[in-house]
Enzyme design. Structure first.
Site, mmCIF file in Angstrom:
data_model
loop_
_atom_site.group_PDB
_atom_site.id
_atom_site.type_symbol
_atom_site.label_atom_id
_atom_site.label_comp_id
_atom_site.label_asym_id
_atom_site.label_seq_id
_atom_site.Cartn_x
_atom_site.Cartn_y
_atom_site.Cartn_z
ATOM 1 N N GLY A 18 0.799 -1.224 0.000
ATOM 2 C CA GLY A 18 0.000 0.000 0.000
ATOM 3 C C GLY A 18 0.833 1.276 0.000
ATOM 4 N N ILE A 19 0.420 2.239 0.800
ATOM 5 C CA ILE A 19 1.081 3.549 0.838
ATOM 6 C C ILE A 19 2.549 3.407 1.270
ATOM 7 C CG2 ILE A 19 1.136 5.760 2.072
ATOM 8 C CD1 ILE A 19 -1.941 5.708 2.072
ATOM 9 N N ASP A 63 5.597 -5.634 15.244
ATOM 10 C CA ASP A 63 4.265 -5.127 15.587
ATOM 11 C C ASP A 63 4.487 -3.726 16.155
ATOM 12 O OD1 ASP A 63 1.854 -4.366 16.661
ATOM 13 O OD2 ASP A 63 1.419 -6.306 17.568
ATOM 14 N N TYR A 158 -11.111 5.240 14.355
ATOM 15 C CA TYR A 158 -10.113 5.611 13.344
ATOM 16 C C TYR A 158 -9.900 7.132 13.358
ATOM 17 C CZ TYR A 158 -7.741 5.720 8.792
ATOM 18 O OH TYR A 158 -6.830 5.915 7.771
ATOM 19 N N LYS A 162 -6.450 9.171 14.316
ATOM 20 C CA LYS A 162 -5.767 10.037 13.339
ATOM 21 C C LYS A 162 -5.724 11.488 13.818
ATOM 22 C CE LYS A 162 -4.722 6.836 10.391
ATOM 23 N NZ LYS A 162 -3.301 6.498 10.166
ATOM 24 N N ILE A 193 -6.702 6.754 -0.997
ATOM 25 C CA ILE A 193 -5.616 6.208 -1.809
ATOM 26 C C ILE A 193 -5.954 4.742 -2.087
ATOM 27 C CG2 ILE A 193 -3.127 5.791 -1.943
ATOM 28 C CD1 ILE A 193 -3.804 8.801 -1.661
HETATM 29 P P1 NAD Z 1 -2.643 -1.118 3.837
HETATM 30 O O1 NAD Z 1 -3.592 -1.986 4.593
HETATM 31 O O2 NAD Z 1 -2.455 -1.343 2.370
HETATM 32 O O3 NAD Z 1 -1.200 -1.164 4.516
HETATM 33 C C1 NAD Z 1 -1.050 -1.070 5.900
HETATM 34 C C2 NAD Z 1 0.309 -1.598 6.277
HETATM 35 O O4 NAD Z 1 0.447 -1.519 7.696
HETATM 36 C C3 NAD Z 1 0.539 -3.048 5.879
HETATM 37 O O5 NAD Z 1 1.826 -3.182 5.333
HETATM 38 C C4 NAD Z 1 0.445 -3.813 7.202
HETATM 39 O O6 NAD Z 1 1.270 -4.955 7.200
HETATM 40 C C5 NAD Z 1 0.946 -2.759 8.180
HETATM 41 N N1 NAD Z 1 0.478 -2.970 9.543
HETATM 42 C C6 NAD Z 1 -0.798 -3.044 9.999
HETATM 43 N N2 NAD Z 1 -0.807 -3.267 11.321
HETATM 44 C C7 NAD Z 1 0.491 -3.312 11.723
HETATM 45 C C8 NAD Z 1 1.140 -3.518 12.976
HETATM 46 N N3 NAD Z 1 0.445 -3.709 14.106
HETATM 47 N N4 NAD Z 1 2.496 -3.505 13.002
HETATM 48 C C9 NAD Z 1 3.215 -3.325 11.875
HETATM 49 N N5 NAD Z 1 2.658 -3.142 10.658
HETATM 50 C C10 NAD Z 1 1.309 -3.136 10.585
HETATM 51 O O7 NAD Z 1 -3.141 0.377 4.123
HETATM 52 P P2 NAD Z 1 -2.632 1.769 3.511
HETATM 53 O O8 NAD Z 1 -3.782 2.376 2.818
HETATM 54 O O9 NAD Z 1 -1.358 1.597 2.818
HETATM 55 O O10 NAD Z 1 -2.424 2.589 4.874
HETATM 56 C C11 NAD Z 1 -1.165 3.145 5.268
HETATM 57 C C12 NAD Z 1 -1.443 4.309 6.208
HETATM 58 O O11 NAD Z 1 -2.139 5.333 5.508
HETATM 59 C C13 NAD Z 1 -2.330 3.936 7.401
HETATM 60 O O12 NAD Z 1 -1.868 4.607 8.550
HETATM 61 C C14 NAD Z 1 -3.699 4.467 6.985
HETATM 62 O O13 NAD Z 1 -4.527 4.733 8.087
HETATM 63 C C15 NAD Z 1 -3.289 5.719 6.225
HETATM 64 N N6 NAD Z 1 -4.317 6.223 5.307
HETATM 65 C C16 NAD Z 1 -4.733 5.483 4.251
HETATM 66 C C17 NAD Z 1 -5.693 6.020 3.384
HETATM 67 C C18 NAD Z 1 -6.201 5.275 2.178
HETATM 68 O O14 NAD Z 1 -7.199 5.705 1.579
HETATM 69 N N7 NAD Z 1 -5.560 4.197 1.756
HETATM 70 C C19 NAD Z 1 -6.223 7.286 3.630
HETATM 71 C C20 NAD Z 1 -5.763 8.011 4.741
HETATM 72 C C21 NAD Z 1 -4.794 7.469 5.565
#
Ligand code: NAD
Length: 249
Positions: A18-19, A63, A158, A162, A193
Protein backbone atom coordinates in the site's frame (compact mmCIF):
# COMPACT_ATOMS: atom_id res chain seq x y z
CA UNK A 1 14.96 14.09 -9.96
CA UNK A 2 17.33 11.81 -8.06
CA UNK A 3 19.46 11.82 -4.92
CA UNK A 4 17.18 14.06 -2.86
CA UNK A 5 17.58 11.53 -0.05
CA UNK A 6 21.14 10.44 -0.78
CA UNK A 7 22.85 8.84 2.24
CA UNK A 8 19.70 9.06 4.37
CA UNK A 9 18.46 6.02 6.26
CA UNK A 10 14.69 5.73 6.65
CA UNK A 11 12.47 3.40 8.65
CA UNK A 12 9.05 3.01 7.04
CA UNK A 13 6.51 1.08 9.10
CA UNK A 14 4.01 -0.94 7.09
CA UNK A 15 6.44 -0.36 4.23
CA UNK A 16 5.79 -3.61 2.39
CA UNK A 17 2.35 -2.83 0.91
CA UNK A 18 0.00 0.00 0.00
CA UNK A 19 1.08 3.55 0.84
CA UNK A 20 4.18 2.36 2.72
CA UNK A 21 5.48 0.54 -0.34
CA UNK A 22 4.74 3.64 -2.44
CA UNK A 23 6.81 5.73 0.00
CA UNK A 24 9.62 3.15 -0.11
CA UNK A 25 9.62 3.18 -3.94
CA UNK A 26 10.03 6.98 -3.99
CA UNK A 27 12.68 6.86 -1.25
CA UNK A 28 14.84 4.25 -3.00
CA UNK A 29 14.55 6.22 -6.26
CA UNK A 30 15.92 9.26 -4.40
CA UNK A 31 18.91 7.38 -2.99
CA UNK A 32 17.71 6.50 0.52
CA UNK A 33 18.38 3.24 2.36
CA UNK A 34 15.07 1.88 3.63
CA UNK A 35 14.09 -0.39 6.49
CA UNK A 36 10.60 -1.75 5.90
CA UNK A 37 8.51 -3.26 8.66
CA UNK A 38 5.22 -5.14 8.90
CA UNK A 39 3.63 -7.39 11.47
CA UNK A 40 2.35 -10.26 9.30
CA UNK A 41 3.18 -9.71 5.64
CA UNK A 42 6.59 -11.41 5.67
CA UNK A 43 6.29 -12.47 2.00
CA UNK A 44 5.63 -8.83 1.05
CA UNK A 45 8.73 -7.83 3.02
CA UNK A 46 10.96 -10.32 1.21
CA UNK A 47 9.46 -9.34 -2.16
CA UNK A 48 10.15 -5.66 -1.51
CA UNK A 49 13.78 -6.34 -0.56
CA UNK A 50 14.21 -8.52 -3.67
CA UNK A 51 12.83 -5.63 -5.77
CA UNK A 52 14.89 -2.82 -4.21
CA UNK A 53 18.08 -4.80 -3.51
CA UNK A 54 19.69 -5.94 -0.27
CA UNK A 55 22.27 -3.17 -0.46
CA UNK A 56 19.60 -0.50 0.02
CA UNK A 57 16.75 -2.24 1.83
CA UNK A 58 16.02 -4.43 4.83
CA UNK A 59 12.83 -6.05 6.12
CA UNK A 60 12.20 -6.40 9.85
CA UNK A 61 9.07 -8.05 11.23
CA UNK A 62 7.53 -5.74 13.80
CA UNK A 63 4.27 -5.13 15.59
CA UNK A 64 4.31 -1.32 15.84
CA UNK A 65 2.13 -1.45 18.96
CA UNK A 66 4.78 -3.41 20.92
CA UNK A 67 7.51 -1.32 22.53
CA UNK A 68 10.08 -4.16 22.53
CA UNK A 69 9.72 -4.53 18.76
CA UNK A 70 10.81 -0.93 18.28
CA UNK A 71 14.21 -1.56 19.85
CA UNK A 72 14.58 -4.56 17.53
CA UNK A 73 13.93 -2.33 14.49
CA UNK A 74 16.33 0.41 15.64
CA UNK A 75 19.07 -2.14 16.42
CA UNK A 76 18.67 -3.85 13.02
CA UNK A 77 18.72 -0.48 11.22
CA UNK A 78 21.86 0.74 12.97
CA UNK A 79 23.56 -2.66 12.52
CA UNK A 80 22.93 -2.64 8.75
CA UNK A 81 22.99 1.04 7.78
CA UNK A 82 24.72 2.75 10.74
CA UNK A 83 22.15 5.43 11.65
CA UNK A 84 18.52 6.58 11.55
CA UNK A 85 17.67 9.82 9.71
CA UNK A 86 13.98 9.45 8.93
CA UNK A 87 11.05 7.64 10.52
CA UNK A 88 7.79 7.33 8.60
CA UNK A 89 5.09 6.15 11.02
CA UNK A 90 2.86 4.76 8.28
CA UNK A 91 1.45 1.43 9.51
CA UNK A 92 -2.25 1.61 10.29
CA UNK A 93 -5.52 -0.26 10.31
CA UNK A 94 -9.09 0.71 9.53
CA UNK A 95 -10.69 -1.25 12.36
CA UNK A 96 -14.37 -1.87 12.95
CA UNK A 97 -16.76 0.71 11.54
CA UNK A 98 -20.28 1.51 12.74
CA UNK A 99 -22.27 3.26 15.42
CA UNK A 100 -20.17 4.40 18.38
CA UNK A 101 -22.52 2.89 20.97
CA UNK A 102 -22.02 -0.54 19.38
CA UNK A 103 -18.21 -0.34 19.29
CA UNK A 104 -16.52 -2.67 21.79
CA UNK A 105 -13.70 -1.45 24.01
CA UNK A 106 -11.43 -4.10 22.46
CA UNK A 107 -12.11 -2.86 18.92
CA UNK A 108 -11.57 0.76 19.99
CA UNK A 109 -8.33 -0.11 21.79
CA UNK A 110 -6.86 -2.06 18.87
CA UNK A 111 -7.20 0.92 16.52
CA UNK A 112 -5.79 3.35 19.09
CA UNK A 113 -2.86 1.00 19.81
CA UNK A 114 -1.82 0.55 16.15
CA UNK A 115 -2.69 4.01 14.78
CA UNK A 116 -1.77 6.27 17.71
CA UNK A 117 0.15 4.62 20.56
CA UNK A 118 2.51 3.04 18.02
CA UNK A 119 3.37 6.50 16.68
CA UNK A 120 4.34 7.62 20.19
CA UNK A 121 6.50 4.49 20.59
CA UNK A 122 8.10 5.06 17.19
CA UNK A 123 8.84 8.72 17.89
CA UNK A 124 10.39 7.82 21.22
CA UNK A 125 12.65 5.10 19.79
CA UNK A 126 13.64 7.14 16.73
CA UNK A 127 14.43 10.33 18.68
CA UNK A 128 16.86 8.40 20.91
CA UNK A 129 18.53 6.89 17.81
CA UNK A 130 18.63 10.21 15.92
CA UNK A 131 20.18 12.00 18.90
CA UNK A 132 22.91 9.34 18.87
CA UNK A 133 24.08 10.24 15.34
CA UNK A 134 26.97 12.66 14.82
CA UNK A 135 24.78 15.53 13.52
CA UNK A 136 21.80 14.68 15.81
CA UNK A 137 19.34 15.58 13.05
CA UNK A 138 16.23 13.86 11.79
CA UNK A 139 12.78 13.97 10.28
CA UNK A 140 9.72 12.14 11.59
CA UNK A 141 6.66 11.84 9.36
CA UNK A 142 3.40 10.68 10.90
CA UNK A 143 0.86 9.38 8.40
CA UNK A 144 -2.49 10.60 9.66
CA UNK A 145 -5.50 11.00 7.33
CA UNK A 146 -8.13 13.46 6.17
CA UNK A 147 -10.03 11.62 8.91
CA UNK A 148 -7.63 13.26 11.38
CA UNK A 149 -8.84 16.69 10.23
CA UNK A 150 -12.58 16.00 10.03
CA UNK A 151 -14.56 13.19 11.68
CA UNK A 152 -15.60 10.17 9.64
CA UNK A 153 -19.11 9.42 10.91
CA UNK A 154 -18.77 5.64 10.44
CA UNK A 155 -15.27 5.37 11.92
CA UNK A 156 -15.05 7.00 15.37
CA UNK A 157 -11.99 5.08 16.61
CA UNK A 158 -10.11 5.61 13.34
CA UNK A 159 -10.88 9.35 13.37
CA UNK A 160 -9.85 9.65 17.03
CA UNK A 161 -6.57 7.84 16.34
CA UNK A 162 -5.77 10.04 13.34
CA UNK A 163 -6.76 13.27 15.11
CA UNK A 164 -4.58 12.19 18.03
CA UNK A 165 -1.69 11.61 15.63
CA UNK A 166 -2.12 15.13 14.27
CA UNK A 167 -1.72 16.74 17.69
CA UNK A 168 0.96 14.29 18.82
CA UNK A 169 2.86 15.63 15.81
CA UNK A 170 2.37 19.28 16.83
CA UNK A 171 3.33 18.62 20.45
CA UNK A 172 6.44 16.60 19.57
CA UNK A 173 7.61 19.17 17.03
CA UNK A 174 7.30 21.98 19.58
CA UNK A 175 8.87 19.97 22.37
CA UNK A 176 11.95 19.18 20.25
CA UNK A 177 12.27 22.65 18.72
CA UNK A 178 12.07 24.38 22.10
CA UNK A 179 14.90 22.15 23.34
CA UNK A 180 16.95 23.04 20.21
CA UNK A 181 16.94 19.45 19.00
CA UNK A 182 17.13 19.39 15.20
CA UNK A 183 14.52 16.72 14.63
CA UNK A 184 11.47 17.90 12.68
CA UNK A 185 8.04 16.27 12.98
CA UNK A 186 5.25 16.70 10.44
CA UNK A 187 2.03 14.89 9.56
CA UNK A 188 0.70 13.78 6.19
CA UNK A 189 -3.04 13.57 5.63
CA UNK A 190 -3.94 11.33 2.69
CA UNK A 191 -7.39 11.36 1.21
CA UNK A 192 -8.58 8.16 -0.44
CA UNK A 193 -5.62 6.21 -1.81
CA UNK A 194 -6.18 2.98 -3.73
CA UNK A 195 -4.94 0.30 -1.29
CA UNK A 196 -6.26 -2.73 0.59
CA UNK A 197 -7.56 -0.51 3.42
CA UNK A 198 -10.31 0.96 1.18
CA UNK A 199 -13.64 -0.84 1.84
CA UNK A 200 -14.42 -2.67 -1.43
CA UNK A 201 -18.19 -2.22 -1.18
CA UNK A 202 -17.87 1.57 -0.85
CA UNK A 203 -15.46 2.24 -3.76
CA UNK A 204 -18.05 3.74 -6.12
CA UNK A 205 -19.45 6.06 -3.47
CA UNK A 206 -15.95 7.05 -2.35
CA UNK A 207 -14.84 7.98 -5.88
CA UNK A 208 -18.00 10.03 -6.38
CA UNK A 209 -16.92 12.19 -3.42
CA UNK A 210 -13.41 12.98 -4.70
CA UNK A 211 -13.31 16.24 -6.71
CA UNK A 212 -10.64 15.02 -9.17
CA UNK A 213 -12.77 11.93 -9.86
CA UNK A 214 -10.38 9.17 -8.81
CA UNK A 215 -8.45 7.83 -5.82
CA UNK A 216 -4.78 8.64 -5.35
CA UNK A 217 -1.87 6.26 -5.83
CA UNK A 218 0.51 5.25 -3.02
CA UNK A 219 3.32 7.21 -4.72
CA UNK A 220 1.24 10.42 -4.41
CA UNK A 221 1.92 10.14 -0.69
CA UNK A 222 5.48 8.96 -1.34
CA UNK A 223 6.35 12.21 -3.11
CA UNK A 224 5.32 14.46 -0.21
CA UNK A 225 7.25 12.14 2.13
CA UNK A 226 10.36 12.63 -0.06
CA UNK A 227 10.05 16.37 0.48
CA UNK A 228 9.52 16.00 4.24
CA UNK A 229 12.37 13.51 4.62
CA UNK A 230 14.81 15.66 2.64
CA UNK A 231 16.63 18.82 3.70
CA UNK A 232 14.42 20.77 1.24
CA UNK A 233 11.83 20.87 4.04
CA UNK A 234 14.26 22.16 6.69
CA UNK A 235 11.84 24.92 7.80
CA UNK A 236 8.71 22.72 7.75
CA UNK A 237 7.94 21.63 11.30
CA UNK A 238 4.77 20.71 13.20
CA UNK A 239 2.81 21.13 9.96
CA UNK A 240 0.06 19.19 8.19
CA UNK A 241 0.36 18.16 4.55
CA UNK A 242 -2.94 17.17 2.95
CA UNK A 243 -2.87 15.15 -0.29
CA UNK A 244 -6.46 14.30 -1.18
CA UNK A 245 -7.47 15.20 -4.74
CA UNK A 246 -9.33 18.24 -3.46
CA UNK A 247 -11.57 16.42 -0.97
CA UNK A 248 -11.02 18.97 1.79
CA UNK A 249 -11.05 22.04 -0.47
P1 NAD B 1 -2.64 -1.12 3.84
O1 NAD B 1 -3.59 -1.99 4.59
O2 NAD B 1 -2.45 -1.34 2.37
O3 NAD B 1 -1.20 -1.16 4.52
C1 NAD B 1 -1.05 -1.07 5.90
C2 NAD B 1 0.31 -1.60 6.28
O4 NAD B 1 0.45 -1.52 7.70
C3 NAD B 1 0.54 -3.05 5.88
O5 NAD B 1 1.83 -3.18 5.33
C4 NAD B 1 0.44 -3.81 7.20
O6 NAD B 1 1.27 -4.95 7.20
C5 NAD B 1 0.95 -2.76 8.18
N1 NAD B 1 0.48 -2.97 9.54
C6 NAD B 1 -0.80 -3.04 10.00
N2 NAD B 1 -0.81 -3.27 11.32
C7 NAD B 1 0.49 -3.31 11.72
C8 NAD B 1 1.14 -3.52 12.98
N3 NAD B 1 0.45 -3.71 14.11
N4 NAD B 1 2.50 -3.50 13.00
C9 NAD B 1 3.21 -3.33 11.88
N5 NAD B 1 2.66 -3.14 10.66
C10 NAD B 1 1.31 -3.14 10.58
O7 NAD B 1 -3.14 0.38 4.12
P2 NAD B 1 -2.63 1.77 3.51
O8 NAD B 1 -3.78 2.38 2.82
O9 NAD B 1 -1.36 1.60 2.82
O10 NAD B 1 -2.42 2.59 4.87
C11 NAD B 1 -1.16 3.14 5.27
C12 NAD B 1 -1.44 4.31 6.21
O11 NAD B 1 -2.14 5.33 5.51
C13 NAD B 1 -2.33 3.94 7.40
O12 NAD B 1 -1.87 4.61 8.55
C14 NAD B 1 -3.70 4.47 6.99
O13 NAD B 1 -4.53 4.73 8.09
C15 NAD B 1 -3.29 5.72 6.23
N6 NAD B 1 -4.32 6.22 5.31
C16 NAD B 1 -4.73 5.48 4.25
C17 NAD B 1 -5.69 6.02 3.38
C18 NAD B 1 -6.20 5.27 2.18
O14 NAD B 1 -7.20 5.70 1.58
N7 NAD B 1 -5.56 4.20 1.76
C19 NAD B 1 -6.22 7.29 3.63
C20 NAD B 1 -5.76 8.01 4.74
C21 NAD B 1 -4.79 7.47 5.56
Amino acid sequence: MTDRLKDKVAIITGGVAGIGLGIATCYVREGAKVVLTANHNVDGGHAAVAKFGEDVSLFVQQDVAKEADWQKVIDATVAKFGRVDILVNNAGIGGVNGAIEDLSLDDWQKVIDVNLTANFLGEKAAIHAMKDTADAKGSIINVSSVAGLVGLPFAPAYSASKGGTRLLTHATALNLAQRKIAIRVNSVHPGWIDTAIVPEAARKQIIAGIPVGHMGEPEDIGEVCVYLGSDESKFANGAEFTVDGGQRA
